[in-house]
Design a protein around this motif. Sequence first.
Motif, PDB file in Angstrom:
ATOM      1  N   VAL A  70       0.850  -1.194   0.000  1.00 22.29           N
ATOM      2  CA  VAL A  70       0.000   0.000   0.000  1.00 22.29           C
ATOM      3  C   VAL A  70       0.880   1.236   0.000  1.00 22.29           C
ATOM      4  CG1 VAL A  70      -1.862   1.253   1.151  1.00 22.29           C
ATOM      5  CG2 VAL A  70      -1.778  -1.254   1.294  1.00 22.29           C
ATOM      6  N   LYS A  71       0.701   2.071  -1.008  1.00 16.90           N
ATOM      7  CA  LYS A  71       1.457   3.323  -1.102  1.00 16.90           C
ATOM      8  C   LYS A  71       0.478   4.488  -1.197  1.00 16.90           C
ATOM      9  CE  LYS A  71       5.552   1.310  -3.313  1.00 16.90           C
ATOM     10  NZ  LYS A  71       6.476   1.353  -4.484  1.00 16.90           N
ATOM     11  N   LYS A  72       0.487   5.347  -0.183  1.00 21.42           N
ATOM     12  CA  LYS A  72      -0.417   6.498  -0.122  1.00 21.42           C
ATOM     13  C   LYS A  72      -1.869   6.075  -0.302  1.00 21.42           C
ATOM     14  CE  LYS A  72       3.056   9.809  -1.729  1.00 21.42           C
ATOM     15  NZ  LYS A  72       3.419  10.837  -2.744  1.00 21.42           N
ATOM     16  N   SER A  73      -2.235   5.017   0.404  1.00 13.26           N
ATOM     17  CA  SER A  73      -3.601   4.472   0.405  1.00 13.26           C
ATOM     18  C   SER A  73      -3.968   3.727  -0.869  1.00 13.26           C
ATOM     19  CB  SER A  73      -4.643   5.576   0.659  1.00 13.26           C
ATOM     20  OG  SER A  73      -4.482   6.115   1.948  1.00 13.26           O
ATOM     21  N   PHE A  74      -3.047   3.597  -1.828  1.00 12.25           N
ATOM     22  CA  PHE A  74      -3.315   2.861  -3.060  1.00 12.25           C
ATOM     23  C   PHE A  74      -2.728   1.446  -2.934  1.00 12.25           C
ATOM     24  CE2 PHE A  74      -3.745   7.195  -4.462  1.00 12.25           C
ATOM     25  CZ  PHE A  74      -4.735   7.152  -5.446  1.00 12.25           C
ATOM     26  N   PRO A  75      -3.578   0.408  -2.778  1.00 11.65           N
ATOM     27  CA  PRO A  75      -3.054  -0.948  -2.667  1.00 11.65           C
ATOM     28  C   PRO A  75      -2.846  -1.588  -4.040  1.00 11.65           C
ATOM     29  CG  PRO A  75      -5.428  -0.965  -2.331  1.00 11.65           C
ATOM     30  CD  PRO A  75      -5.035   0.474  -2.578  1.00 11.65           C
ATOM     31  N   PHE A  76      -1.825  -2.418  -4.142  1.00  6.39           N
ATOM     32  CA  PHE A  76      -1.627  -3.197  -5.364  1.00  6.39           C
ATOM     33  C   PHE A  76      -1.031  -4.547  -4.983  1.00  6.39           C
ATOM     34  CE2 PHE A  76       2.124  -0.554  -4.738  1.00  6.39           C
ATOM     35  CZ  PHE A  76       3.171  -1.456  -4.907  1.00  6.39           C
ATOM     36  N   LEU A  77      -1.236  -5.529  -5.846  1.00  3.34           N
ATOM     37  CA  LEU A  77      -0.768  -6.877  -5.565  1.00  3.34           C
ATOM     38  C   LEU A  77       0.746  -6.979  -5.735  1.00  3.34           C
ATOM     39  CD1 LEU A  77      -3.394  -9.143  -7.400  1.00  3.34           C
ATOM     40  CD2 LEU A  77      -3.386  -8.428  -5.004  1.00  3.34           C
ATOM     41  N   THR A  78       1.372  -7.717  -4.849  1.00  4.32           N
ATOM     42  CA  THR A  78       2.772  -8.084  -5.016  1.00  4.32           C
ATOM     43  C   THR A  78       2.826  -9.347  -5.866  1.00  4.32           C
ATOM     44  OG1 THR A  78       2.747  -9.475  -3.040  1.00  4.32           O
ATOM     45  CG2 THR A  78       3.326  -7.142  -2.735  1.00  4.32           C
ATOM     46  N   SER A  79       4.016  -9.770  -6.212  1.00  2.00           N
ATOM     47  CA  SER A  79       4.157 -11.020  -6.974  1.00  2.00           C
ATOM     48  C   SER A  79       3.566 -12.186  -6.192  1.00  2.00           C
ATOM     49  CB  SER A  79       5.628 -11.288  -7.288  1.00  2.00           C
ATOM     50  OG  SER A  79       6.161 -10.268  -8.116  1.00  2.00           O
ATOM     51  N   LEU A  80       3.810 -12.182  -4.877  1.00  2.00           N
ATOM     52  CA  LEU A  80       3.265 -13.234  -4.025  1.00  2.00           C
ATOM     53  C   LEU A  80       1.739 -13.165  -4.023  1.00  2.00           C
ATOM     54  CD1 LEU A  80       3.910 -15.517  -2.026  1.00  2.00           C
ATOM     55  CD2 LEU A  80       3.929 -13.799  -0.195  1.00  2.00           C
ATOM     56  N   GLY A  81       1.203 -11.947  -4.013  1.00  2.00           N
ATOM     57  CA  GLY A  81      -0.245 -11.769  -4.030  1.00  2.00           C
ATOM     58  C   GLY A  81      -0.866 -12.268  -5.321  1.00  2.00           C
ATOM     59  N   LYS A  82      -0.205 -12.006  -6.438  1.00  2.00           N
ATOM     60  CA  LYS A  82      -0.697 -12.483  -7.734  1.00  2.00           C
ATOM     61  C   LYS A  82      -0.700 -14.012  -7.774  1.00  2.00           C
ATOM     62  CE  LYS A  82       0.888  -8.389 -10.239  1.00  2.00           C
ATOM     63  NZ  LYS A  82       1.846  -7.847 -11.233  1.00  2.00           N
ATOM     64  N   ASP A  83       0.363 -14.613  -7.257  1.00  2.00           N
ATOM     65  CA  ASP A  83       0.427 -16.082  -7.216  1.00  2.00           C
ATOM     66  C   ASP A  83      -0.665 -16.642  -6.312  1.00  2.00           C
ATOM     67  OD1 ASP A  83       2.605 -16.018  -8.888  1.00  2.00           O
ATOM     68  OD2 ASP A  83       4.094 -16.218  -7.273  1.00  2.00           O
ATOM     69  N   HIS A  84      -0.875 -15.989  -5.183  1.00  2.00           N
ATOM     70  CA  HIS A  84      -1.900 -16.426  -4.228  1.00  2.00           C
ATOM     71  C   HIS A  84      -3.291 -16.346  -4.857  1.00  2.00           C
ATOM     72  CE1 HIS A  84      -3.590 -17.112  -0.202  1.00  2.00           C
ATOM     73  NE2 HIS A  84      -4.510 -16.203  -0.521  1.00  2.00           N
ATOM     74  N   LEU A  85      -3.561 -15.290  -5.568  1.00  2.00           N
ATOM     75  CA  LEU A  85      -4.868 -15.102  -6.199  1.00  2.00           C
ATOM     76  C   LEU A  85      -5.094 -16.136  -7.299  1.00  2.00           C
ATOM     77  CD1 LEU A  85      -7.410 -13.316  -6.235  1.00  2.00           C
ATOM     78  CD2 LEU A  85      -6.267 -11.864  -7.919  1.00  2.00           C
ATOM     79  N   SER A  86      -4.087 -16.377  -8.098  1.00  2.00           N
ATOM     80  CA  SER A  86      -4.236 -17.313  -9.221  1.00  2.00           C
ATOM     81  C   SER A  86      -4.343 -18.760  -8.755  1.00  2.00           C
ATOM     82  CB  SER A  86      -3.063 -17.164 -10.195  1.00  2.00           C
ATOM     83  OG  SER A  86      -1.837 -17.493  -9.568  1.00  2.00           O
ATOM     84  N   SER A  87      -3.817 -19.048  -7.559  1.00  2.00           N
ATOM     85  CA  SER A  87      -3.854 -20.437  -7.054  1.00  2.00           C
ATOM     86  C   SER A  87      -4.979 -20.676  -6.054  1.00  2.00           C
ATOM     87  CB  SER A  87      -2.504 -20.783  -6.397  1.00  2.00           C
ATOM     88  OG  SER A  87      -2.254 -19.950  -5.270  1.00  2.00           O
ATOM     89  N   TYR A  88      -5.827 -19.682  -5.855  1.00  2.00           N
ATOM     90  CA  TYR A  88      -6.940 -19.780  -4.897  1.00  2.00           C
ATOM     91  C   TYR A  88      -7.881 -20.922  -5.286  1.00  2.00           C
ATOM     92  CZ  TYR A  88     -11.297 -18.463  -2.509  1.00  2.00           C
ATOM     93  OH  TYR A  88     -12.450 -18.462  -1.766  1.00  2.00           O
ATOM     94  N   LYS A  89      -8.256 -21.761  -4.319  1.00  2.00           N
ATOM     95  CA  LYS A  89      -9.079 -22.937  -4.575  1.00  2.00           C
ATOM     96  C   LYS A  89     -10.448 -22.878  -3.902  1.00  2.00           C
ATOM     97  CE  LYS A  89      -5.743 -24.995  -6.834  1.00  2.00           C
ATOM     98  NZ  LYS A  89      -5.814 -25.130  -8.309  1.00  2.00           N
ATOM     99  N   GLY A  90     -10.752 -21.809  -3.176  1.00  2.00           N
ATOM    100  CA  GLY A  90     -12.015 -21.728  -2.450  1.00  2.00           C
ATOM    101  C   GLY A  90     -13.169 -21.262  -3.318  1.00  2.00           C
TER     102      GLY A  90
END
Length: 355
Positions: free
Chosen positions: A73-93
Amino acid sequence: MFDYLILNCIHRFKGERTVSGIYNLLTGKRSSQTMQDAKGYQVHGYFGIYPNLTRAQLESHIDDLEGKGLISVKKSFPFLTSLGKDHLSSYKGPTLQYFQGMVWHDVIPIYEDRIHLLVQTMANSKAGILNYVPIVEDADVQRWVKAVFRNFHEKLPVLFETLYEEIYHLLKLHSRLEAELLTHRLTGGGMIGMTTAQLREDYDLRHEDVVILLHHTMYYLFIKSKENKKDFPVLHLCTKGLDAAHLITQSARKTFQYIQQGLTMEEIITVRNLKKSTIQDHIVEAALVIPGFSIDSFLSEKDVKDIKEMAVTLDTQRLKQIHEAFSGKYDYFELRLALASSPYEEGKGKAEYEN
């Protein structure tokens, strides 16, 4: 589950919207900015799906996600990290694909109350329980259930069995976790439904996970039964009178009516005694939510095409970037209008906004 939803919002917003943008989306803030974000970033399904969400709840999840390295989060603007992108793409729920918040967020709570009270009343009737406290206090919902009992008095046993079979069939095709959560929430026949706190503890979930999964299951039941009266007649009955949301404000509706009468923007400003920027907001709002609304008097088809293509080329919804790319050829109102044009959903006619 709720974290998945937040991560998906952050992914869609591409670091161009703040945490407030996510909060306004989920709670259904009826501003032209929030509605334009919902459409432009293709997250209209999430609009208004969590009206009781507090800012503190959302920020707690944002902090956790940042602590896990999934977002920055930079100045209230959140963005995905590489780990976040991997986590989102591998989500199984549960993928929450049945949310259609922009269209149905206003009526889903009523549908939910109808089902809960109908199940309780039918189950108690079958069990011979005559004295009990209704699980839903809303007077309109109580009147609706009483009307169902009155109109189908001779067919109540069949109605109850049909309702059970419809819910059972749909939940069997739904995710197991969501099906179990809803089943445990139902009250009737001497059984008391579990609270969200009890479900949270039993399933080791956070409160927001339980709420969002229960909401999603109601959207699932609503959409499936709304579109298939033949297979789900009782659940479809619960949708009666529950129409798509009228997102346009009364003030914007008035401006729209003047446009339909052929008045120019300058004439509307004079008649309504409002600022030009306010009338422009109304026009953008109308373009966002009214199917078939023509913006030809404000922008040509070529202009709209050029603006939309530039947004795609730049991969952004940020007006400043698009404005600079055109070297000021279009003003901000024209950019907003072009990006807002074309309906976010079909099925409602323009005529219903004209009265």
